[in-house]
Design a protein around this motif. Structure first.
Motif, PDB file in Angstrom:
ATOM      1  N   GLY A 189      -6.440  11.120  -2.495  1.00 53.51           N
ATOM      2  CA  GLY A 189      -6.832  11.108  -3.899  1.00 53.51           C
ATOM      3  C   GLY A 189      -8.223  11.674  -4.124  1.00 53.51           C
ATOM      4  O   GLY A 189      -8.994  11.914  -3.179  1.00 53.51           O
ATOM      5  N   VAL A 190      -8.580  11.841  -5.386  1.00 56.93           N
ATOM      6  CA  VAL A 190      -9.833  12.494  -5.759  1.00 56.93           C
ATOM      7  C   VAL A 190     -11.064  11.660  -5.436  1.00 56.93           C
ATOM      8  O   VAL A 190     -12.188  12.160  -5.479  1.00 56.93           O
ATOM      9  N   GLY A 191     -10.880  10.392  -5.102  1.00 54.01           N
ATOM     10  CA  GLY A 191     -12.018   9.538  -4.788  1.00 54.01           C
ATOM     11  C   GLY A 191     -12.263   9.323  -3.316  1.00 54.01           C
ATOM     12  O   GLY A 191     -13.173   8.578  -2.940  1.00 54.01           O
ATOM     13  N   MET A 192     -11.499   9.989  -2.447  1.00 55.56           N
ATOM     14  CA  MET A 192     -11.608   9.752  -1.017  1.00 55.56           C
ATOM     15  C   MET A 192     -12.879  10.369  -0.435  1.00 55.56           C
ATOM     16  O   MET A 192     -13.071  11.581  -0.506  1.00 55.56           O
TER      17      MET A 192
ATOM     18  N   GLU B 135     -21.289   9.381   5.496  1.00 58.97           N
ATOM     19  CA  GLU B 135     -20.197   9.645   4.574  1.00 58.97           C
ATOM     20  C   GLU B 135     -20.591  10.765   3.616  1.00 58.97           C
ATOM     21  O   GLU B 135     -21.769  10.939   3.284  1.00 58.97           O
ATOM     22  N   TYR B 136     -19.557  11.482   3.157  1.00 60.37           N
ATOM     23  CA  TYR B 136     -19.773  12.611   2.237  1.00 60.37           C
ATOM     24  C   TYR B 136     -18.952  12.386   0.976  1.00 60.37           C
ATOM     25  O   TYR B 136     -17.783  11.992   1.030  1.00 60.37           O
ATOM     26  N   ARG B 137     -19.573  12.664  -0.168  1.00 66.60           N
ATOM     27  CA  ARG B 137     -18.852  12.673  -1.444  1.00 66.60           C
ATOM     28  C   ARG B 137     -19.344  13.843  -2.275  1.00 66.60           C
ATOM     29  O   ARG B 137     -20.519  14.257  -2.181  1.00 66.60           O
TER      30      ARG B 137
ATOM     31  N   TYR C 113       3.066   1.555  -5.672  1.00 67.40           N
ATOM     32  CA  TYR C 113       3.180   1.913  -4.249  1.00 67.40           C
ATOM     33  C   TYR C 113       3.780   3.315  -4.089  1.00 67.40           C
ATOM     34  O   TYR C 113       3.304   4.129  -3.287  1.00 67.40           O
ATOM     35  N   ASP C 114       4.809   3.591  -4.860  1.00 66.65           N
ATOM     36  CA  ASP C 114       5.500   4.881  -4.749  1.00 66.65           C
ATOM     37  C   ASP C 114       4.679   6.048  -5.307  1.00 66.65           C
ATOM     38  O   ASP C 114       4.867   7.193  -4.903  1.00 66.65           O
ATOM     39  N   ASN C 115       3.778   5.772  -6.238  1.00 66.88           N
ATOM     40  CA  ASN C 115       3.062   6.843  -6.929  1.00 66.88           C
ATOM     41  C   ASN C 115       1.580   6.949  -6.549  1.00 66.88           C
ATOM     42  O   ASN C 115       0.874   7.797  -7.100  1.00 66.88           O
ATOM     43  N   SER C 116       1.138   6.113  -5.645  1.00 67.96           N
ATOM     44  CA  SER C 116      -0.275   6.125  -5.267  1.00 67.96           C
ATOM     45  C   SER C 116      -0.462   6.725  -3.879  1.00 67.96           C
ATOM     46  O   SER C 116       0.490   6.896  -3.111  1.00 67.96           O
ATOM     47  N   LYS C 117      -1.699   7.038  -3.570  1.00 71.16           N
ATOM     48  CA  LYS C 117      -2.073   7.553  -2.254  1.00 71.16           C
ATOM     49  C   LYS C 117      -3.471   7.051  -1.907  1.00 71.16           C
ATOM     50  O   LYS C 117      -4.259   6.669  -2.795  1.00 71.16           O
ATOM     51  N   VAL C 118      -3.776   7.049  -0.636  1.00 66.06           N
ATOM     52  CA  VAL C 118      -5.129   6.697  -0.196  1.00 66.06           C
ATOM     53  C   VAL C 118      -6.109   7.651  -0.859  1.00 66.06           C
ATOM     54  O   VAL C 118      -5.893   8.865  -0.913  1.00 66.06           O
ATOM     55  N   GLY C 119      -7.179   7.096  -1.396  1.00 68.56           N
ATOM     56  CA  GLY C 119      -8.174   7.917  -2.081  1.00 68.56           C
ATOM     57  C   GLY C 119      -8.062   7.906  -3.585  1.00 68.56           C
ATOM     58  O   GLY C 119      -8.956   8.415  -4.273  1.00 68.56           O
ATOM     59  N   ASP C 120      -6.984   7.329  -4.140  1.00 75.00           N
ATOM     60  CA  ASP C 120      -6.890   7.191  -5.593  1.00 75.00           C
ATOM     61  C   ASP C 120      -7.932   6.183  -6.080  1.00 75.00           C
ATOM     62  O   ASP C 120      -8.272   5.220  -5.382  1.00 75.00           O
ATOM     63  N   VAL C 121      -8.412   6.386  -7.280  1.00 75.62           N
ATOM     64  CA  VAL C 121      -9.505   5.594  -7.834  1.00 75.62           C
ATOM     65  C   VAL C 121      -8.965   4.490  -8.728  1.00 75.62           C
ATOM     66  O   VAL C 121      -8.059   4.715  -9.540  1.00 75.62           O
TER      67      VAL C 121
END
Length: 402
Positions: free
Chosen positions: A153-156, A200-202, A360-368
């Motif tokens: 996701g965009v927040g990872m 860490e990098y953002r 659960y089905d629509n999310s991914k690691v890194g989503d905010v």
């Protein structure tokens, strides 16, 4: 008296041939070797080389430059080559007399040095030698999240964790060799040290949705601590859709947006008040850390024993972790009557099983997931908390900001 005169004349005549024998061919009379006449052409002086490190050098530091200098001539060809034929980049100075490498070497590698020079008097010379870089006695391996090939996701954040501490005075050179490239369009971003073994990098803002990220960890020639050398790694991952959700703790709602459009609003229940506020859900910007189809939740892991009235040990479905301390979004069918109406959980975001499965089905690691409405804030480092600082605050953790 006449006899003595005749003898003198005869002696003088006899001396003439020996004088003639010492004359030059042009008859000038200059004696050979006196320098009074034209001298023979001097022999040509061939170019001479000075190579650093010296020929047959061993245990060469990989960050040491290789230089080839020539006297009495100019360099026409210089190559420093690894065993597989890969050349080390380098360049000549303006005078054409010194070549210097422009990239670090690889540890535990033998290199060949070949140089050719043309002399000012027409003579030429060739130099061939070898050097061998050191074999590290210890290395610091950089574990990287996310893993290569993942969609996040965009927040990872990019998290680099070393298995050996980085010396404080080496953080700057380490950062200089950590490169993040975003395509199709570059974005501003910064590293920030969280400890002596984690950086860490953002980006300044969330990652652009549907972009590609390349992380180049070029530490093979970097001494990260005395006697400890880094490793080189390349990581590529993809940024998926921009899934950004907002939880209003006071209103008991979870609003989900995808690429800027609201796609779902879910009634939820959050952490209950009382008990000294230890169950109140934290406000702040959180990032989904993991997705689990089921998870056993035991309050003893948070210090609540079996004799405590708040004790629980239950298997939950569709658990999405957002903090290290144990906050999840998950199915909570036992609190269906409170969802959208009251906060009765121990800090998690509870919802119906149907809604939890959708998340659960629509999310991914890194989503905010942004939480608002409580006086309890998220602690730094309690999860992927990089978005709870301004970009200027985040940059202060960079060794390059000094």
């Amino acid at each position: 008296m006449r006899r003595r005169t005749l003898v003198g004349v005869l002696l003088a005549a006899a001396a003439v041939p020996s004088v003639a024998a010492c004359q030059s061919e042009n008859g000038t009379g200059a004696a050979a070797g006196t320098g009074a006449g034209p001298s023979a052409s001097p022999s040509a002086t061939p170019p001479s080389f000075t190579v650093t490190p010296a020929a047959a050098a061993v245990d060469v530091r990989p960050d040491a430059p290789v230089t080839v200098a020539v006297a009495d001539g100019k360099l026409t060809d210089v190559t420093v080559t690894a065993p597989d034929g890969t050349p080390v980049p380098g360049a000549l100075d303006a005078a054409g007399t010194t070549w210097s490498s422009q990239a670090p070497l690889t540890v535990a590698t033998a290199y060949t040095v070949h140089a050719v020079a043309a002399g000012s008097s027409g003579a030429s010379a060739t130099h061939d030698s070898t050097l061998t870089t050191l074999t590290p006695g210890a290395t610091a391996f950089p574990a990287v999240a996310p893993l290569s090939g993942r969609e996040v996701g965009v927040g990872m954040p990019v998290i680099v964790t070393f298995d050996s501490p980085v010396a404080k005075d080496r953080r700057r050179v380490v950062e200089q060799n950590l490169h993040v490239t975003v395509t199709p369009a570059p974005v501003a971003g910064s590293w920030s040290w969280q400890s002596d073994s984690k950086v860490e990098y953002r980006p300044e803002q969330y990652w652009p949705a549907h972009s590609q990220v390349h992380v180049d960890i070029d530490l093979g020639a970097v001494e990260v601590a005395p006697g400890v050398w880094g490793k080189t790694r390349d990581i590529d991952f993809t940024i998926g859709s921009a899934m950004v959700s907002t939880v209003d703790i006071a209103a008991h709602t979870l609003t989900v947006t995808r690429d800027g459009q609201v796609v779902k609003t879910i009634p939820v229940t959050l952490g209950q008040s009382g008990s000294g506020g230890k169950f109140v859900t934290r406000s702040g910007t959180k990032v989904i850390m993991s997705l689990e189809a089921s998870r056993q939740m035991n309050s003893e892991t948070t210090g609540i024993g079996q004799n405590d009235p708040n004790y629980y040990n239950v298997n939950v479905k569709y658990a999405l972790r957002v903090t290290n301390s144990g906050e999840f979004l998950h199915a909570a069918p036992w609190s269906a009557s409170s969802q959208g109406r009251a906060n009765v959980s121990h800090g998690c975001t509870g919802m119906s099983t149907e809604d939890a499965k959708w998340m659960y089905d629509n999310s991914k690691v890194g989503d905010v997931v942004v939480y608002t409405g409580s006086d309890r804030g998220i602690e730094p480092g309690n999860g992927f908390t990089v978005w709870n600082e301004t970009y200027q605050q985040w940059q202060q953790g960079s060794a390059l900001s000094a």
